[in-house]
Design a protein around this motif. Structure first.
Motif, PDB file in Angstrom:
ATOM      1  N   LYS A  70       0.834  -1.207   0.000  1.00 42.34           N
ATOM      2  CA  LYS A  70       0.000   0.000   0.000  1.00 42.34           C
ATOM      3  C   LYS A  70       0.869   1.259   0.000  1.00 42.34           C
ATOM      4  CE  LYS A  70      -3.845   0.465   0.155  1.00 42.34           C
ATOM      5  NZ  LYS A  70      -4.837   0.772  -0.905  1.00 42.34           N
ATOM      6  N   GLU A  73       1.891   1.857  -3.474  1.00 45.16           N
ATOM      7  CA  GLU A  73       0.787   2.397  -4.269  1.00 45.16           C
ATOM      8  C   GLU A  73       0.577   3.880  -3.971  1.00 45.16           C
ATOM      9  OE1 GLU A  73      -2.518  -0.025  -3.209  1.00 45.16           O
ATOM     10  OE2 GLU A  73      -1.698  -1.850  -4.127  1.00 45.16           O
ATOM     11  N   ILE A  74       0.659   4.254  -2.701  1.00 48.14           N
ATOM     12  CA  ILE A  74       0.489   5.659  -2.322  1.00 48.14           C
ATOM     13  C   ILE A  74       1.594   6.512  -2.921  1.00 48.14           C
ATOM     14  CG2 ILE A  74       0.650   7.236  -0.344  1.00 48.14           C
ATOM     15  CD1 ILE A  74      -0.879   5.112   1.282  1.00 48.14           C
ATOM     16  N   ARG A  77       0.894   6.981  -6.611  1.00 47.53           N
ATOM     17  CA  ARG A  77      -0.305   7.758  -6.929  1.00 47.53           C
ATOM     18  C   ARG A  77      -0.195   9.214  -6.502  1.00 47.53           C
ATOM     19  NH1 ARG A  77      -6.535   6.419  -4.912  1.00 47.53           N
ATOM     20  NH2 ARG A  77      -7.534   8.190  -5.969  1.00 47.53           N
ATOM     21  N   TYR A  78       0.381   9.454  -5.332  1.00 55.38           N
ATOM     22  CA  TYR A  78       0.346  10.798  -4.760  1.00 55.38           C
ATOM     23  C   TYR A  78       1.703  11.490  -4.707  1.00 55.38           C
ATOM     24  CZ  TYR A  78      -4.231   9.270  -2.992  1.00 55.38           C
ATOM     25  OH  TYR A  78      -5.513   8.795  -2.882  1.00 55.38           O
ATOM     26  N   ILE A 104      -4.442  10.425   1.325  1.00 56.87           N
ATOM     27  CA  ILE A 104      -3.334   9.543   1.701  1.00 56.87           C
ATOM     28  C   ILE A 104      -3.599   8.936   3.078  1.00 56.87           C
ATOM     29  CG2 ILE A 104      -0.878   9.427   2.239  1.00 56.87           C
ATOM     30  CD1 ILE A 104      -0.431  11.687   0.226  1.00 56.87           C
ATOM     31  N   ASP A 107      -6.170   6.242   2.827  1.00 52.66           N
ATOM     32  CA  ASP A 107      -5.598   5.011   2.275  1.00 52.66           C
ATOM     33  C   ASP A 107      -4.767   4.280   3.320  1.00 52.66           C
ATOM     34  OD1 ASP A 107      -6.798   5.512  -0.123  1.00 52.66           O
ATOM     35  OD2 ASP A 107      -4.963   5.989  -1.223  1.00 52.66           O
ATOM     36  N   SER A 354       8.399   2.713  -5.698  1.00 53.30           N
ATOM     37  CA  SER A 354       7.111   2.028  -5.588  1.00 53.30           C
ATOM     38  C   SER A 354       7.201   0.609  -6.125  1.00 53.30           C
ATOM     39  CB  SER A 354       6.050   2.815  -6.364  1.00 53.30           C
ATOM     40  OG  SER A 354       5.876   4.099  -5.827  1.00 53.30           O
TER      41      SER A 354
END
Length: 550
Positions: A70, A73-74, A77-78, A104, A107, A354
């Motif tokens: 996770k 993924e964060i 994405r961010y 964030i 998540d 990532s």
């Protein structure tokens, strides 16, 4: 590892919703910068040199594979597709957008993570030995005790606005891998003759502008009183710690000013009001938390497989190098803990992409039981690798470019983000780290040097813990120019020590040559089987200084 109950999850979810509303009002101009400051720091949000930075808590360094996945993924994405692991085992995102931070946090909450108390003048993330629960030299598994401290300290209303930040480290092993002597409070768990857990309590350690080694407040505390005694220490600090000068506000200054005897007297007097009170631990309370930290059902590794591993190690030099430096003995025969170095020249020390986070999470599932650890040295650990799969893991790491066999060597340096990111830094740290890695990349030379800790900080806040590096490097500012000060002889282990400054500071481009000269003295002066630290402690600073400034 610890799993949230409904109370934990509700608390974190409510904090996310609260901060989402606070962020909305700030972006709409309904909350000023001054009003927003305490709100954001309570949620781990900083404003750095070029962008916001979000610090994510990884309590006592434990991660599940799905949590690391996770985080990857964060970051994709961010952020800019990577994260930075810190010396307090947290993860920092250096480029999030303000408006994305509530998402964030949401998540993170979905996988039982948060950013609570990773900033501000409160009790920060408790840290411990990265091999807790699996270390061969462990007396007491500290994980349940760390979780009890975390639960007690989170949102503690009395300690939300301390004079300054407060850091606690815990160890239960013979060798201190948690650096308890350089924390505000250090806890050493041990067992008496009857097998009962006891606690040695230290206070007043810390680095920064005024580095100090902690002193013993209580040698032999029964486990039942751990939280009440911590509360007594925090109350004394909260009442008498300085608030007029942030550079003199840490508990180490108070301990030094009062003297350890007077500090101990005040703690004991405060504890008299707390002892045997509601915060006193019971066997049921400890067991309820300890039940979260049960050993996985490890399959038995046959003696023949262990023998085959030793033969392979003898026959394959490259594999042997990896095992010698990156693989640690386990309390269970046939298993090892494997440290993955996050020190590669294509990335800043402690950075991981990532894609790598996802790949490492997959390896934790495939070669272990879905558990990882973050280390004080900014690396990651796979905790339960059977030896009959160790070569296969090594080959997979090679294919990912993550089999760097240099853990514990000069190349495994600790480094803060420095002036490339941090608004507090006086100088850049990352280019110095890369220059040193490039200068000393010969593996045979690194192995010949033996264990060697090199730590780099970009300012006196000492986030790179340069004071306790065998070789420490500190970035300093001189009339707008970046210089670097070298110290020698620091150590963070059982016999902790603070490094001594070598002399006047150097230009950035001179630092690798200075380190080279320091190492030349060591190689020339060392006795058989001496480490760098052994040699320094025997011959002192003078020979190094004479060579460097000749």
């Amino acid at each position: 590892m610890y799993r949230y109950d409904t109370h934990d999850q509700t608390l974190v979810d409510e904090r996310v919703a609260q901060f989402r509303d606070q962020m909305r009002r700030y972006l709409e101009g309904k909350i000023s910068d001054e009003e927003f400051l305490p709100l954001r720091v309570q949620n781990g949000l900083y404003i750095q040199r070029y962008a916001p930075m979000l610090r994510i808590a990884i309590p006592y360094g434990m991660l599940a594979s799905y949590q690391l996945r996770k985080l990857g993924e964060i970051a994709a994405r961010y952020d800019r597709g990577y994260g930075h692991f810190t010396t307090r085992t947290n993860l920092q995102l250096n480029w999030p957008k303000l408006e994305d931070v509530p998402d964030i946090l949401a998540d993170l909450a979905s996988v039982q993570m948060h950013a609570i108390q990773t900033s501000g003048n409160d009790i920060r993330n408790t840290t411990t030995d990265q091999f807790s629960g699996i270390a061969a030299d462990e007396d007491v598994d500290p994980r349940a005790w760390c979780e009890l401290v975390r639960q007690w300290s989170t949102f503690h209303p009395e300690f939300a606005y301390l004079p300054r930040k407060f850091k606690i480290a815990v160890t239960g092993a013979e060798q201190d891998r948690a650096a308890i002597q350089v924390h505000d409070v250090g806890l050493r768990l041990w067992r008496d003759r009857d097998g009962e857990v006891r606690v040695k309590v230290l206070a007043g350690g810390g680095l920064g502008r005024t580095p100090m080694i902690g002193e013993t407040v209580r040698e032999d505390l029964p486990w039942q009183h751990l939280l009440t005694y911590l509360e007594a220490i925090l109350r004394v600090y909260n009442q008498f710690g300085r608030r007029d000068n942030k550079f003199k506000a840490r508990i180490k200054i108070l301990v030094k000013a009062l003297g350890i005897e007077e500090f101990r007297r005040r703690v004991e007097a405060e504890w008299a009001h707390l002892k045997d009170g509601p915060q006193t631990l019971t066997e049921d309370a400890v067991a309820a938390v300890a039940d979260h930290f049960v050993d996985p059902e490890r399959r038995e590794v046959a003696p023949e497989a262990i023998e085959a591993h030793e033969r392979l190690r003898a026959d394959n030099r490259a594999f042997a190098r990896f095992v010698t430096n990156n693989v640690t003995d386990h309390k269970v025969a046939g298993y090892k803990a494997v440290t993955l170095s996050l020190k590669r020249r294509e990335h800043s020390p402690g950075d991981v992409t990532s894609e790598q986070m996802g790949a490492i999470a997959d390896l934790a599932d495939e070669f272990g039981y879905g558990e990882l650890r973050v280390t004080h040295e900014q690396n990651l650990v796979l905790t339960d690798v059977p030896v009959d799969r160790l070569e296969e893991l090594w080959q997979r790491l090679e294919s990912l470019g993550m089999a760097n066999p240099t853990v514990g060597t000069l190349a495994d340096l600790i480094c803060c983000p420095g002036g490339d990111y941090c608004a507090l830094a006086n100088a850049k740290s990352i280019p110095v780290a890369h220059a040193i890695q490039e200068r000393f990349e010969d593996l045979d030379f690194l192995y010949d040097l033996g264990p060697l800790d090199l730590n780099i900080s970009g300012c006196m806040n000492a986030c790179g813990h340069h004071h306790v590096g065998h070789i420490g490097i500190l970035g300093v500012d001189k009339k707008g120019e970046e210089y670097y000060q070298i110290s020698l002889g620091g150590s963070q282990g059982n016999n902790a020590s603070l490094g001594k400054i070598l002399g006047p500071s150097f230009y950035r481009e001179d630092v690798p040559e200075v380190i080279d000269k320091v190492l030349q003295v060591y190689v020339g002066e060392r006795a058989p089987d001496e480490t760098f630290l052994d040699t320094y402690r025997r011959i002192g600073l003078k020979p190094f200084k004479e060579r460097v400034y000749a």
